[in-house]
Design a protein around this motif. Structure first.
Motif, mmCIF file in Angstrom:
data_model
loop_
_atom_site.group_PDB
_atom_site.id
_atom_site.type_symbol
_atom_site.label_atom_id
_atom_site.label_comp_id
_atom_site.label_asym_id
_atom_site.label_seq_id
_atom_site.Cartn_x
_atom_site.Cartn_y
_atom_site.Cartn_z
ATOM 1 N N GLU A 162 0.832 -1.172 -0.034
ATOM 2 C CA GLU A 162 0.018 0.057 0.030
ATOM 3 C C GLU A 162 0.945 1.200 -0.108
ATOM 4 N N GLU A 163 0.469 2.233 -0.609
ATOM 5 C CA GLU A 163 0.950 3.588 -0.723
ATOM 6 C C GLU A 163 0.640 4.622 0.397
ATOM 7 N N TYR A 164 1.766 5.141 1.081
ATOM 8 C CA TYR A 164 1.369 6.228 1.930
ATOM 9 C C TYR A 164 2.338 7.480 1.776
ATOM 10 N N THR A 165 1.616 8.469 2.336
ATOM 11 C CA THR A 165 2.355 9.888 2.333
ATOM 12 C C THR A 165 2.962 10.243 3.429
ATOM 13 N N PHE A 166 4.280 10.400 3.623
ATOM 14 C CA PHE A 166 4.805 10.690 5.163
ATOM 15 C C PHE A 166 5.362 11.976 4.775
ATOM 16 N N ASP A 167 4.949 13.139 5.615
ATOM 17 C CA ASP A 167 5.417 14.571 5.506
ATOM 18 C C ASP A 167 6.001 14.877 4.136
ATOM 19 N N GLY A 168 4.864 14.765 3.259
ATOM 20 C CA GLY A 168 4.997 15.110 2.025
ATOM 21 C C GLY A 168 5.686 13.786 1.014
ATOM 22 N N HIS A 169 6.275 12.940 1.691
ATOM 23 C CA HIS A 169 7.023 11.931 0.882
ATOM 24 C C HIS A 169 6.091 10.602 0.801
ATOM 25 N N THR A 170 6.050 10.170 -0.640
ATOM 26 C CA THR A 170 5.298 9.065 -0.912
ATOM 27 C C THR A 170 6.304 7.744 -0.817
ATOM 28 N N ALA A 171 5.533 6.791 -0.166
ATOM 29 C CA ALA A 171 6.416 5.523 0.042
ATOM 30 C C ALA A 171 5.533 4.605 -0.152
ATOM 31 N N GLU A 172 6.107 2.930 -0.648
ATOM 32 C CA GLU A 172 5.157 2.116 -0.538
ATOM 33 C C GLU A 172 5.671 1.265 0.557
ATOM 34 N N LEU A 173 4.708 0.613 1.204
ATOM 35 C CA LEU A 173 4.896 -0.500 2.306
ATOM 36 C C LEU A 173 4.500 -1.618 1.882
ATOM 37 N N THR A 174 5.296 -2.956 2.212
ATOM 38 C CA THR A 174 4.628 -4.305 1.889
ATOM 39 C C THR A 174 4.751 -5.111 2.999
ATOM 40 N N TYR A 175 3.264 -5.671 3.358
ATOM 41 C CA TYR A 175 3.176 -6.566 4.399
ATOM 42 C C TYR A 175 2.944 -7.767 3.850
#
Length: 232
Positions: A162-175
């Motif tokens: 799933e893709e998230y935005t952290f303090d304006g930075h987009t990153a994909e986390l895999t679970y």
């Protein structure tokens, strides 16, 4: 997930984690509440990230040791907790550099759902706990996987991202998704007794302005599931 994946956005993740709804007003307060009175207890923060949970437990009188697989996260934790804190770069995929029975409690905040196989990691966490010690942990609620992936097989072990935005930075986390019965079976097989299963409300101190519209009139939502396990 590789440690250097988090290294690439560690500072942004840490800033977002401080006061967002999911971490700052839901997951972390729930973990602190489940830990209860920790004064004088030796606690291992497994996957400590930048150290907010370690700091909160230490403020409550615990003697805290932390480790994370991300070198950048450990450096942020050192900045937060100071030079006298015991913080290591280590990974749950291998043996941990701690003696048998070294800790009264282990906290594992949003860590295990990154791992495909829980067998060896849970065995290591059991090893470093004294008999009667506690493993307090949070993971993605298993219902989240089917909510995000309609039609997916709830009962299958499955990798998802799933893709998230952290303090304006987009990153994909895999679970890794696993059904509830697979989680509890893994705990039992590793030598733990299930003490608490919790689906807590958000903190009563949650600012109304950070709530999304669909949660304004609610105190609970499905996001993570929490466990307290006893080593026996």
């Amino acid at each position: 997930m590789k440690a250097d994946h988090y290294d690439s956005f560690a500072e942004r993740y840490s800033v977002d984690n401080e006061s967002n709804l999911i971490n700052g007003y839901y997951e972390r307060p729930a973990m602190i509440g489940l830990a209860g009175d920790v004064a004088g207890r030796r606690i291992l923060d497994a996957g400590c990230g930048s150290g907010p949970l370690s700091a909160a437990l230490r403020e409550r009188g615990a003697v805290v040791t932390g480790f994370d697989s991300s070198r950048a996260m450990v450096e942020l934790a050192r900045r937060r907790l100071g030079g006298d804190a015991t913080l290591l770069v280590a990974d749950l995929s291998g043996p941990l550099p701690f003696a048998d029975g070294a800790f009264d409690d282990v906290v594992a905040s949003l860590v295990l759902h990154y791992l495909e196989d829980w067998t060896a990691p849970l065995a290591e966490l059991r090893r470093v706990l004294r008999p009667g010690g506690r493993l307090i942990l949070s993971v993605n609620h298993p219902m989240v996987y089917t909510a995000v992936n309609p039609g997916a097989d709830y009962f299958a072990l499955a990798r998802w991202s799933e893709e998230y935005t952290f303090d304006g930075h987009t990153a994909e986390l895999t679970y890794w998704h696993r059904p509830l019965h697979a989680m509890t079976a893994a705990f039992t097989d590793a030598g733990f007794r299930l003490s608490v299963v919790s689906e807590p409300p958000m903190s009563p101190e949650t600012p109304r302005e950070i709530l999304p519209p669909h949660l304004v009139d609610r105190t609970t939502f499905i996001c993570f599931i929490f466990f307290v396990l006893e080593a026996h």
